[in-house]
Design a protein around this motif. Structure first.
Motif, PDB file in Angstrom:
ATOM      1  N   ARG A 139       0.866  -1.385  -0.397  1.00  0.00           N
ATOM      2  CA  ARG A 139      -0.274  -0.040  -0.260  1.00  0.00           C
ATOM      3  C   ARG A 139       0.949   0.851   0.318  1.00  0.00           C
ATOM      4  NH1 ARG A 139      -3.900  -2.099   4.839  1.00  0.00           N
ATOM      5  NH2 ARG A 139      -5.039  -2.951   3.990  1.00  0.00           N
ATOM      6  N   LYS A 140       1.971   1.484   0.600  1.00  0.00           N
ATOM      7  CA  LYS A 140       3.325   2.337   0.681  1.00  0.00           C
ATOM      8  C   LYS A 140       4.157   2.591  -0.538  1.00  0.00           C
ATOM      9  CE  LYS A 140       3.363   2.195   5.758  1.00  0.00           C
ATOM     10  NZ  LYS A 140       4.136   2.220   6.883  1.00  0.00           N
ATOM     11  N   THR A 189      12.243   1.770  -2.258  1.00  0.00           N
ATOM     12  CA  THR A 189      10.046   1.923  -2.328  1.00  0.00           C
ATOM     13  C   THR A 189       8.830   2.725  -1.704  1.00  0.00           C
ATOM     14  OG1 THR A 189       9.496  -0.057  -0.809  1.00  0.00           O
ATOM     15  CG2 THR A 189      10.412  -0.783  -2.757  1.00  0.00           C
ATOM     16  N   GLN A 190       9.213   3.844  -0.707  1.00  0.00           N
ATOM     17  CA  GLN A 190       8.258   4.254  -0.286  1.00  0.00           C
ATOM     18  C   GLN A 190       8.522   5.420  -0.149  1.00  0.00           C
ATOM     19  OE1 GLN A 190       7.808   2.537   3.866  1.00  0.00           O
ATOM     20  NE2 GLN A 190       8.089   0.555   2.893  1.00  0.00           N
ATOM     21  N   PRO A 191       8.300   6.581  -0.911  1.00  0.00           N
ATOM     22  CA  PRO A 191       8.575   7.948  -1.372  1.00  0.00           C
ATOM     23  C   PRO A 191       8.749   8.791   0.272  1.00  0.00           C
ATOM     24  CG  PRO A 191       6.540   7.831  -2.336  1.00  0.00           C
ATOM     25  CD  PRO A 191       6.778   6.082  -1.858  1.00  0.00           C
ATOM     26  N   GLU A 192       7.687   8.356   1.049  1.00  0.00           N
ATOM     27  CA  GLU A 192       7.506   8.629   2.278  1.00  0.00           C
ATOM     28  C   GLU A 192       9.459   8.797   3.322  1.00  0.00           C
ATOM     29  OE1 GLU A 192       3.110   8.521   1.670  1.00  0.00           O
ATOM     30  OE2 GLU A 192       5.148   6.988   1.528  1.00  0.00           O
ATOM     31  N   THR A 213      -2.595  -3.944  -6.252  1.00  0.00           N
ATOM     32  CA  THR A 213      -1.677  -2.824  -6.378  1.00  0.00           C
ATOM     33  C   THR A 213      -2.093  -1.986  -7.474  1.00  0.00           C
ATOM     34  OG1 THR A 213      -0.049  -4.424  -6.585  1.00  0.00           O
ATOM     35  CG2 THR A 213       0.015  -3.184  -4.334  1.00  0.00           C
ATOM     36  N   ASN A 214      -1.774  -0.622  -7.219  1.00  0.00           N
ATOM     37  CA  ASN A 214      -1.611   0.065  -8.511  1.00  0.00           C
ATOM     38  C   ASN A 214      -0.175   0.797  -8.100  1.00  0.00           C
ATOM     39  OD1 ASN A 214      -0.534   2.446 -10.602  1.00  0.00           O
ATOM     40  ND2 ASN A 214      -3.146   2.639 -10.738  1.00  0.00           N
ATOM     41  N   PHE A 215       1.001   0.554  -8.517  1.00  0.00           N
ATOM     42  CA  PHE A 215       2.709   1.209  -8.183  1.00  0.00           C
ATOM     43  C   PHE A 215       2.196   2.321  -7.995  1.00  0.00           C
ATOM     44  CE2 PHE A 215       4.454  -3.487  -7.195  1.00  0.00           C
ATOM     45  CZ  PHE A 215       3.623  -3.172  -5.863  1.00  0.00           C
ATOM     46  N   TRP A 216       2.315   2.707  -9.541  1.00  0.00           N
ATOM     47  CA  TRP A 216       2.167   3.771  -9.942  1.00  0.00           C
ATOM     48  C   TRP A 216       1.083   4.856  -9.829  1.00  0.00           C
ATOM     49  CZ3 TRP A 216       6.419   1.210 -11.450  1.00  0.00           C
ATOM     50  CH2 TRP A 216       6.446   0.271 -12.163  1.00  0.00           C
ATOM     51  N   LYS A 217       0.150   4.771  -9.046  1.00  0.00           N
ATOM     52  CA  LYS A 217      -0.751   5.769  -8.648  1.00  0.00           C
ATOM     53  C   LYS A 217      -1.639   5.030  -7.313  1.00  0.00           C
ATOM     54  CE  LYS A 217      -2.254   7.578 -13.184  1.00  0.00           C
ATOM     55  NZ  LYS A 217      -3.815   8.016 -14.096  1.00  0.00           N
TER      56      LYS A 217
END
Length: 383
Positions: free
Chosen positions: A133-134, A175-178, A284-288
């Motif tokens: 999800r992240k 993988t996680q922009p945060e 999952t939608n890794f792009w959005k």
């Protein structure tokens, strides 16, 4: 006696099988599972059966036929969370409930040598869903990159972790922009490997630290990728001969949607789509990541790739995503057209190289191997 009065014709749940060397060990595993079910309020949602075993003892656990028919007719788990009003996004125990119930509905046995391995498997699946999800990526079909402070690259070894950087935060940062402040470019397949590796590493941190240390050392020397990654870390259930039902998924499953159109499948990156099932009917939608796919949305997207294929000035096949989005929007607004497309796409995929009348649904799913001390079967190859 098995209750068959309200169960329709079709696939039947087999569920979870616990095996042990002795009857006392099996009794302990059974107690652990029943205690877990009671903690989740699911103690009445299971029946168990003794299994004859050449050596040792075994017992299977699955949903009673009447509940299976009510909650997941045809073993369709897409609507399971909605039917049971589970808040799998806001409540981790509800996510655990959905994982366990879906496993108890499986038409192929999930086998474990102890309740400890089953409990770890459920936690790893939960970790996969949370991490997936992240996860957000920069879409690029030819370029890849990673955070340079904790990753380095060589053609022989792939992306490896720089010494002094722990594997878990390095994977999160990639993988996680945060965790990093930016998006990095992956193939969707490689991204699924990172999410799986992260989920396994998080479980190993508490249940098997020596194996986590071995993973850390391995990823400082050489990455395990592609077919080797599958062989080392994953099990596959469902086959071309005995396919899983097209709407049977367990949260944390990795799966492939195949592009059934021969021409557009020649576009690099559009041979199909690797995703995780998040539960609650979403993929999952890794792009959005804020727009996870429903099964319908995913099928419509793959269908419209065929209408958006073109040849660029360099003579390379490409996909125009704007045309795909417009096609999906138009089809979604036309119930009859959407139903026609779904009828085509929800068929099982055909074998490699065959493009005749198959759809995008794979016959199998994948999930991680055992991880507990004494029973772990992840054998790391030498670097």
């Amino acid at each position: 006696m098995t209750d068959t009065s309200s169960y329709p014709a079709g696939p039947r749940p087999v569920g979870i099988v616990l095996r042990a060397d002795t009857t006392s060990a099996l009794a302990a595993s059974t107690y652990g599972l029943l205690a877990q079910l009671e903690r989740l309020g699911l103690q009445d949602a299971v029946r168990f059966t003794e299994i004859s075993s050449g050596t040792g003892a075994a017992r299977s656990f699955c949903l009673p036929d009447s509940l299976a028919a009510q909650w997941a007719p045809g073993l369709d788990t897409i609507g399971l969370a909605e039917k049971l009003q589970l808040d799998t996004l806001g409540n981790s125990e509800d996510l655990e409930r959905e994982i366990l119930l879906a496993m108890l509905l499986s038409p192929a046995a999930f086998e474990f040598p102890s309740h400890a391995e089953l409990a770890s498997a459920i936690r790893i699946r939960r970790n996969i869903v949370v991490a997936a999800r992240k996860t957000a990526l920069e879409f690029h079909t030819t370029e890849v990159n990673r955070p340079e402070d904790c990753w380095t690259y060589s053609e022989d070894d792939g992306f490896t972790v720089r010494p002094g950087h722990a594997l878990i935060p390095a994977l999160q940062k990639a993988t996680q922009p945060e965790a990093s402040g930016k998006l990095y470019s992956f193939s969707c397949y490689r991204a699924t490997e990172y999410v799986i590796l992260l989920a396994i590493a998080q479980e190993l941190e508490t249940c098997n630290p020596p194996l986590l240390a071995a993973l850390q050392q391995r990823w400082e020397r050489r990455a395990i990728m592609s077919g080797k990654f599958h062989d080392v870390f994953l099990r596959e259930y469902g086959t071309m001969e005995q396919p899983l039902p097209p709407k049977y998924y367990v949260p944390g499953d990795r799966l492939w949607f195949r592009n059934p159109d021969e021409h557009s499948s020649d576009v690099s990156g559009y041979e199909g789509s690797w995703v995780f099932y998040l539960g609650g009917g979403l993929f999952t939608n890794f792009w959005k990541r804020e727009q996870p796919y429903t099964l319908t949305a995913k099928c419509l997207e793959l269908f419209h790739w065929r209408h958006a294929t073109y040849t660029d000035k360099a003579g390379e096949l490409r996909i125009n995503e704007s045309i795909v989005e417009a096609g999906v929007k138009a089809s979604s607004a036309n119930p009859a057209e959407a139903a026609r497309i779904l009828e085509l796409m929800l068929r099982m995929r055909e074998p490699k190289g065959v493009y005749e009348s198959g759809g995008c649904i794979d016959t199998s799913r994948e999930y991680p191997r055992w991880v507990c001390p004494g029973t772990a079967d992840m054998v790391l190859p030498p670097a």
